[in-house]
Design a protein around this motif. Structure first.
Motif, short mmCIF file in Angstrom:
data_model
loop_
_atom_site.label_atom_id
_atom_site.label_comp_id
_atom_site.label_asym_id
_atom_site.label_seq_id
_atom_site.Cartn_x
_atom_site.Cartn_y
_atom_site.Cartn_z
N GLU A 5 88.33 -53.84 -14.27
CA GLU A 5 87.02 -53.46 -14.57
C GLU A 5 86.18 -52.66 -13.51
OE1 GLU A 5 88.04 -56.74 -15.11
OE2 GLU A 5 88.57 -56.80 -17.24
N ASP A 6 86.45 -53.35 -12.13
CA ASP A 6 85.66 -52.50 -10.97
C ASP A 6 86.37 -51.12 -10.84
OD1 ASP A 6 84.31 -54.69 -10.53
OD2 ASP A 6 85.66 -55.69 -9.06
N ILE A 7 87.69 -51.35 -10.87
CA ILE A 7 88.32 -49.83 -11.04
C ILE A 7 87.93 -49.13 -11.82
CG2 ILE A 7 90.68 -48.56 -10.99
CD1 ILE A 7 91.86 -51.24 -9.52
N LEU A 8 87.70 -49.15 -13.09
CA LEU A 8 87.31 -48.37 -14.42
C LEU A 8 85.84 -47.91 -13.92
CD1 LEU A 8 88.97 -50.28 -17.37
CD2 LEU A 8 89.57 -47.84 -16.33
N LYS A 9 85.23 -48.76 -13.64
CA LYS A 9 83.61 -48.50 -13.22
C LYS A 9 83.47 -47.47 -12.15
CE LYS A 9 79.43 -50.61 -12.11
NZ LYS A 9 78.36 -51.76 -11.34
N MET A 10 84.32 -47.82 -11.13
CA MET A 10 84.55 -46.90 -9.93
C MET A 10 84.85 -45.38 -10.54
SD MET A 10 86.35 -46.95 -6.29
CE MET A 10 86.44 -48.85 -6.20
N GLY A 12 84.50 -44.16 -13.36
CA GLY A 12 83.49 -43.44 -14.17
C GLY A 12 82.54 -42.88 -13.10
N ASN A 13 81.82 -43.68 -12.04
CA ASN A 13 81.24 -43.17 -11.14
C ASN A 13 81.58 -41.93 -10.57
OD1 ASN A 13 79.38 -45.26 -11.89
ND2 ASN A 13 79.99 -46.79 -10.00
N VAL A 14 82.80 -41.85 -9.98
CA VAL A 14 83.32 -40.87 -9.62
C VAL A 14 83.48 -39.63 -10.43
CG1 VAL A 14 85.68 -39.62 -8.59
CG2 VAL A 14 84.91 -42.07 -7.89
N GLN A 15 83.68 -39.87 -11.76
CA GLN A 15 83.65 -38.57 -12.66
C GLN A 15 82.29 -37.92 -12.89
OE1 GLN A 15 86.18 -37.46 -14.17
NE2 GLN A 15 84.81 -35.70 -15.30
N ALA A 16 81.27 -38.81 -12.86
CA ALA A 16 80.07 -38.54 -12.77
C ALA A 16 79.60 -37.50 -11.63
CB ALA A 16 78.98 -39.68 -13.10
N GLU A 92 82.39 -34.45 0.43
CA GLU A 92 81.47 -35.14 0.43
C GLU A 92 81.36 -36.24 -0.52
OE1 GLU A 92 76.64 -34.19 0.17
OE2 GLU A 92 77.71 -33.00 1.62
N VAL A 93 81.70 -35.77 -2.01
CA VAL A 93 81.72 -36.64 -2.91
C VAL A 93 82.76 -37.57 -3.03
CG1 VAL A 93 82.06 -36.37 -5.50
CG2 VAL A 93 80.51 -34.56 -4.35
N THR A 94 83.69 -37.20 -2.56
CA THR A 94 84.88 -38.19 -2.34
C THR A 94 84.75 -39.18 -1.22
OG1 THR A 94 86.37 -36.81 -1.70
CG2 THR A 94 86.31 -36.84 -4.13
#
Length: 105
Positions: A5-10, A12-16, A92-94
């Motif tokens: 769940e933490d990985i999926l949330k991360m 999703g945040n990266v995608q945004a 910067e983003v990653t």
């Protein structure tokens, strides 16, 4: 250990964040020059050409080939600078993401 769940949330945040960065890249402008500034190309960091400026001295028929070469050189300079700006923004983003070695987004 990180849960799925933490990985999926991360992810999703990266995608945004990546979507925001891609939109921002279209607002970042770089300038490519050639011939000591006789030809200027302004492009977005995504590679969209915004403006082209050619010094009037290059518009004589006898300088056609040189003008064409300078335009190509200015476009290539702008493209290289756009790529550099895009890579800097993506770094910067990653930054801080636990990506495996060699993994690119």
């Amino acid at each position: 250990m990180t849960s799925i769940e933490d990985i999926l949330k991360m992810a999703g945040n990266v995608q945004a964040e990546l979507e925001k960065a891609q939109a921002a890249l279209d607002r970042v402008e770089v300038e490519g020059l050639s011939g000591g500034g006789l030809v200027k190309v302004v492009a977005s960091a995504r590679g969209r050409i915004v403006r082209l400026s050619i010094d009037p001295s290059l518009l004589a028929p006898e300088s056609k080939e040189m003008t064409e070469d300078l335009i190509v050189a200015a476009f290539n300079d702008a493209r290289a600078k756009a790529d550099e700006a895009a890579q800097a923004m993506m770094r910067e983003v990653t930054a801080g993401l636990p990506l495996p070695p060699g993994f690119r987004l």
